[in-house]
Design a protein around this motif. Structure first.
Motif, PDB file in Angstrom:
ATOM      1  N   GLN A   1     -44.952  57.179 -77.551  1.00 44.41           N
ATOM      2  CA  GLN A   1     -45.766  57.424 -76.057  1.00 44.41           C
ATOM      3  C   GLN A   1     -46.419  56.175 -76.290  1.00 44.41           C
ATOM      4  O   GLN A   1     -47.006  55.228 -75.893  1.00 44.41           O
ATOM      5  CB  GLN A   1     -46.090  58.999 -75.582  1.00 44.41           C
ATOM      6  N   PHE A   2     -46.543  56.436 -77.674  1.00 48.73           N
ATOM      7  CA  PHE A   2     -47.846  55.058 -78.270  1.00 48.73           C
ATOM      8  C   PHE A   2     -47.089  53.509 -78.184  1.00 48.73           C
ATOM      9  O   PHE A   2     -47.812  52.559 -77.010  1.00 48.73           O
ATOM     10  CB  PHE A   2     -48.564  55.342 -79.711  1.00 48.73           C
ATOM     11  N   PRO A   3     -46.452  53.092 -78.447  1.00 50.80           N
ATOM     12  CA  PRO A   3     -45.572  51.959 -78.362  1.00 50.80           C
ATOM     13  C   PRO A   3     -44.600  51.503 -77.134  1.00 50.80           C
ATOM     14  O   PRO A   3     -45.046  50.961 -76.239  1.00 50.80           O
ATOM     15  CB  PRO A   3     -44.421  52.152 -79.404  1.00 50.80           C
ATOM     16  N   HIS A   4     -44.636  52.750 -76.710  1.00 50.14           N
ATOM     17  CA  HIS A   4     -43.799  52.855 -74.768  1.00 50.14           C
ATOM     18  C   HIS A   4     -45.340  52.212 -73.703  1.00 50.14           C
ATOM     19  O   HIS A   4     -44.648  51.085 -73.444  1.00 50.14           O
ATOM     20  CB  HIS A   4     -42.926  53.861 -74.676  1.00 50.14           C
ATOM     21  N   PHE A   5     -46.543  53.062 -74.409  1.00 45.95           N
ATOM     22  CA  PHE A   5     -47.182  52.791 -72.956  1.00 45.95           C
ATOM     23  C   PHE A   5     -47.974  51.608 -73.602  1.00 45.95           C
ATOM     24  O   PHE A   5     -48.932  51.108 -72.315  1.00 45.95           O
ATOM     25  CB  PHE A   5     -48.344  54.526 -72.781  1.00 45.95           C
ATOM     26  N   TRP A   6     -48.262  51.413 -74.585  1.00 46.08           N
ATOM     27  CA  TRP A   6     -49.100  50.281 -74.618  1.00 46.08           C
ATOM     28  C   TRP A   6     -48.090  49.095 -74.856  1.00 46.08           C
ATOM     29  O   TRP A   6     -48.850  47.908 -74.450  1.00 46.08           O
ATOM     30  CB  TRP A   6     -49.248  49.775 -76.495  1.00 46.08           C
ATOM     31  N   ALA A   7     -47.155  48.543 -74.580  1.00 53.00           N
ATOM     32  CA  ALA A   7     -46.266  48.089 -74.548  1.00 53.00           C
ATOM     33  C   ALA A   7     -46.127  47.528 -72.839  1.00 53.00           C
ATOM     34  O   ALA A   7     -46.317  46.812 -71.983  1.00 53.00           O
ATOM     35  CB  ALA A   7     -44.781  48.322 -74.940  1.00 53.00           C
ATOM     36  N   LEU A   8     -46.558  48.979 -72.162  1.00 53.73           N
ATOM     37  CA  LEU A   8     -46.568  48.938 -70.500  1.00 53.73           C
ATOM     38  C   LEU A   8     -47.979  48.320 -70.679  1.00 53.73           C
ATOM     39  O   LEU A   8     -48.263  47.308 -69.410  1.00 53.73           O
ATOM     40  CB  LEU A   8     -46.387  50.752 -69.899  1.00 53.73           C
ATOM     41  N   GLY A   9     -49.047  49.037 -71.211  1.00 58.00           N
ATOM     42  CA  GLY A   9     -50.040  48.385 -70.885  1.00 58.00           C
ATOM     43  C   GLY A   9     -50.269  46.794 -71.339  1.00 58.00           C
ATOM     44  O   GLY A   9     -51.738  46.238 -70.214  1.00 58.00           O
ATOM     45  N   TRP A  10     -49.950  46.417 -72.173  1.00 57.68           N
ATOM     46  CA  TRP A  10     -49.694  45.303 -72.271  1.00 57.68           C
ATOM     47  C   TRP A  10     -49.141  44.200 -70.872  1.00 57.68           C
ATOM     48  O   TRP A  10     -49.829  42.870 -70.370  1.00 57.68           O
ATOM     49  CB  TRP A  10     -48.937  45.290 -73.854  1.00 57.68           C
ATOM     50  N   MET A  11     -48.601  44.425 -70.844  1.00 53.00           N
ATOM     51  CA  MET A  11     -48.025  43.787 -69.685  1.00 53.00           C
ATOM     52  C   MET A  11     -48.456  44.655 -68.373  1.00 53.00           C
ATOM     53  O   MET A  11     -48.654  42.946 -67.393  1.00 53.00           O
ATOM     54  CB  MET A  11     -46.284  45.303 -69.041  1.00 53.00           C
ATOM     55  N   LEU A  12     -48.844  45.151 -68.153  1.00 51.64           N
ATOM     56  CA  LEU A  12     -50.050  45.498 -66.896  1.00 51.64           C
ATOM     57  C   LEU A  12     -51.747  45.205 -66.705  1.00 51.64           C
ATOM     58  O   LEU A  12     -51.968  45.943 -66.316  1.00 51.64           O
ATOM     59  CB  LEU A  12     -49.315  46.275 -66.332  1.00 51.64           C
ATOM     60  N   ASP A  13     -51.717  44.723 -68.388  1.00 52.48           N
ATOM     61  CA  ASP A  13     -53.432  44.333 -68.884  1.00 52.48           C
ATOM     62  C   ASP A  13     -54.373  44.215 -67.472  1.00 52.48           C
ATOM     63  O   ASP A  13     -55.102  44.240 -67.474  1.00 52.48           O
ATOM     64  CB  ASP A  13     -53.416  43.475 -69.910  1.00 52.48           C
ATOM     65  N   GLU A  14     -53.777  42.629 -66.859  1.00 55.07           N
ATOM     66  CA  GLU A  14     -54.977  43.017 -66.050  1.00 55.07           C
ATOM     67  C   GLU A  14     -54.727  42.797 -64.545  1.00 55.07           C
ATOM     68  O   GLU A  14     -56.140  43.477 -63.985  1.00 55.07           O
ATOM     69  CB  GLU A  14     -54.587  40.759 -65.753  1.00 55.07           C
ATOM     70  N   ASP A  15     -53.684  43.533 -64.756  1.00 49.19           N
ATOM     71  CA  ASP A  15     -53.946  44.913 -62.905  1.00 49.19           C
ATOM     72  C   ASP A  15     -54.655  45.757 -63.447  1.00 49.19           C
ATOM     73  O   ASP A  15     -55.337  47.035 -62.305  1.00 49.19           O
ATOM     74  CB  ASP A  15     -52.559  45.158 -62.863  1.00 49.19           C
TER      75      ASP A  15
END
Length: 303
Positions: free
Chosen positions: A184-198
């Motif tokens: 979950q860590f690489p998965h959600f941090w990758a998602l969090g990276w993509m959507l960081d501004e939002d």
């Protein structure tokens, strides 16, 4: 005239169904059900279709309930973010009371279905809802450690299937838990990276360093390595009845190394495109290894 009324009713029901899918995050819920069924197949000595149906129904209800509670709690924040402002509650298509009614109904139905399988299965399902809604959700606006806390309920589905099949939580279920926990860590941090501004518009703190920097990318790499190590452990006889043949372990290892390459590319480039590719690779990885684990148990001739 009748046909027009019928069309209107059909349209109305289709909209209600669409909102139900969105409030329960249907795609996420189905992926969780898939993980649970994979865990059940790994634990079961004999497949019982009624048990599979109860697990699928109960699992969907529990995840759907968690998502509905989450959207009730975060309704004022969802309005602020582009990816969530059109959800049923912030858009005004569904009232908070209706969403809560759906969440409570799904909770009761889910616990009942899982309890029929075994009390332990129902207990872990209930723990998952509690952690997701009462601990993880409030922490999202306070600390990046929310991802660590959220990884606990998020890791339950794979092992939940094993517990449903065996009514036992041991090294086997624990291993399945750890695989999905570290994933979950690489998965959600990758998602969090993509959507960081939002995410920042809603006040959510999702990245471990709070920034899209080398520190975050390095942690993604480290957790990906741990995920790979745990994923191939069943090939070495340390995990009780949970076995993995050497050929299957090689496929799992190669799949993990592909995901690790995407993690290194994110470390190198630190852009949203690399983060998206890693996120997609992570989804492919967890689905693929669950299939490999099941095929390796039931179809040794394939490996």
């Amino acid at each position: 005239m009748k046909s027009a009324v019928g069309f209107a009713k059909n349209t109305s029901w289709s909209l209600i169904f669409a909102d139900f899918k969105e409030i329960t995050k249907a795609r996420l819920s189905v992926s969780v059900v898939f993980s649970s069924i994979a865990g059940y197949f790994l634990g079961a000595s004999q497949i019982d279709l009624v048990s599979v149906a109860l697990l699928a129904f109960g699992g969907y209800c529990m995840v759907g309930a968690s998502n509905a509670y989450n959207q009730v709690i975060e309704k004022d924040l969802d309005v602020l973010m582009n990816r969530t402002k059109n959800r049923p509650i912030p858009s005004g298509r569904m009232s908070v009371n209706m969403a809560m009614a759906i969440a409570v109904a799904l909770t009761l139905l889910g616990i009942l279905a899982l309890y029929i399988l075994s009390p332990k299965t129902a207990m872990f399902g209930a723990i998952s809802i509690f952690l997701y809604t009462s601990v993880y959700t409030p922490l999202k606006t306070k600390t990046p450690l929310s991802v660590f806390v959220g990884a606990f309920p998020g890791a339950i589905p794979f092992m939940l299937g094993w517990v449903a099949a065996t009514n036992n939580f041991g090294i086997e279920a624990g291993t399945l838990f750890m695989i999905q926990f570290f994933w979950q860590f690489p998965h959600f941090w990758a998602l969090g990276w993509m959507l960081d501004e939002d995410y920042k518009r809603g006040g959510f703190k999702m990245l471990p360093t709070g920034k899209k920097d080398t520190g975050t990318a390095l942690q993604i790499i480290l957790y990906t390595i741990w995920m790979i190590v745990i994923s191939i452990m069943p090939a070495f006889g340390f995990t009780g009845r949970l076995h993995l043949s050497i050929p299957a372990a090689i496929i799992v290892l190669l799949s993990g190394l592909v995901m690790l390459i995407f993690a290194f590319r994110l470390y190198e480039k630190r852009d949203n495109v690399s983060a998206r590719r890693l996120m997609l690779a992570s989804v492919t990885y967890i689905t693929l290894i669950q299939i490999i684990y099941v095929l390796d148990k039931f179809g040794h001739t394939l490996f």
